[in-house]
Enzyme design. Structure first.
Site, short mmCIF file in Angstrom:
data_model
loop_
_atom_site.label_atom_id
_atom_site.label_comp_id
_atom_site.label_asym_id
_atom_site.label_seq_id
_atom_site.Cartn_x
_atom_site.Cartn_y
_atom_site.Cartn_z
N ILE A 1 0.88 -1.16 0.00
CA ILE A 1 0.00 0.00 0.00
C ILE A 1 0.93 1.22 0.00
O ILE A 1 1.86 1.30 0.79
CB ILE A 1 -0.95 0.00 1.22
CG1 ILE A 1 -1.89 1.22 1.18
CG2 ILE A 1 -0.20 -0.07 2.52
CD1 ILE A 1 -2.96 1.17 2.29
N SER A 2 0.70 2.15 -0.92
CA SER A 2 1.60 3.29 -1.07
C SER A 2 1.59 4.20 0.15
O SER A 2 0.63 4.20 0.94
CB SER A 2 1.21 4.10 -2.31
OG SER A 2 1.40 3.38 -3.49
N GLN A 3 2.66 4.98 0.28
CA GLN A 3 2.71 6.00 1.34
C GLN A 3 1.51 6.94 1.22
O GLN A 3 1.07 7.26 0.11
CB GLN A 3 3.96 6.86 1.17
CG GLN A 3 5.28 6.18 1.33
CD GLN A 3 6.39 7.10 0.86
OE1 GLN A 3 6.72 7.11 -0.32
NE2 GLN A 3 6.97 7.86 1.77
#
Length: 232
Positions: free
Chosen positions: A79-81
């Site tokens: 899950i991206s920043q």
């Protein structure tokens, strides 16, 4: 205005998943830093504040959900920043709120949920069946209407094209022609491009005549955009 979601007590959170921690993240995103450009679109900040990111990661990682870090979600994916999600969303909205957006790489479902919370009609494609099934459950639980498909993301969703926006959450060596052709005139595409260790976030806009303008938004790190489908 943020779309109404069915938030349960677990979505609202407490302690390290509660509102105070989320507000600190929003304050940090708004201020920016030497390495991260400030996020100034209050619509995006409100969506990041409202969508319960801790519900899009494994329970064991929930306490880290409101740190500005990418987190593993299984199958070699992340899950991206929060900053990356906020930045890509902010850039997508700079020319006005898009009505229909194609997302390539559903992953946990978080980016799609942020877009849906903004009132965007989201079409998302994921090649890994297990990730897509989990993301669909999250969308249903939150009452978010997101259309999703298990397919090779490099193909896009041509039968639903054209789209006002395309957002790609995995990096290809170069822009994928099939995705840019599904962009409507006046539409915006945001995609990480390049090899591991040398990726850039590219902004591409198609004008009314179909001509392409693009610019480099800076270095990023994403998982690779792979072909094919995985049922597991």
């Amino acid at each position: 205005m943020i779309a109404r979601m069915r938030l349960q007590p677990a979505d609202i959170g407490s302690g390290l998943t509660g509102q105070r921690v989320r507000d600190r993240l929003i304050d940090w995103l708004r201020a920016g830093s030497a390495d991260y450009e400030a996020i100034t679109d209050e619509r995006v900040l409100n969506a990041i504040r409202t969508v319960p990111r801790h519900q899009f990661v494994d329970e064991a990682l929930a306490m880290r959900a409101y740190e500005n870090n990418a987190l593993p979600i299984g199958h070699g994916q992340t899950i991206s920043q929060p900053w990356v999600v906020a930045r890509m969303t902010e850039v997508l909205l700079q020319q006005g709120m898009p009505k229909r957006v194609l997302e390539i790489g559903t992953g946990s479902g978080y980016q799609a949920a942020v877009l849906a919370a903004l009132g965007v009609e989201v079409f998302t494609v994921e090649r890994i069946g297990d990730l897509l099934r989990t993301a669909r459950k999250r969308f249903r639980t939150l009452g978010l209407h997101v259309r999703s498909k298990h397919d090779d993301g490099r193909i896009g969703w041509p039968e639903e094209a054209p789209f006002d926006g395309v957002i790609v959450t995995a990096a290809a060596a170069s822009l994928v022609d099939a995705l840019s052709t599904q962009l409507a005139p006046g539409g915006t595409l945001i995609a990480p491009v390049g090899p591991s260790g040398g990726q850039s976030l590219l902004w591409l806009r198609k004008d009314a005549e179909g001509a392409i303008v693009q610019r480099d938004l800076g270095p990023v790190v994403f998982v690779p955009l792979l072909s094919g489908m995985v049922d597991a």
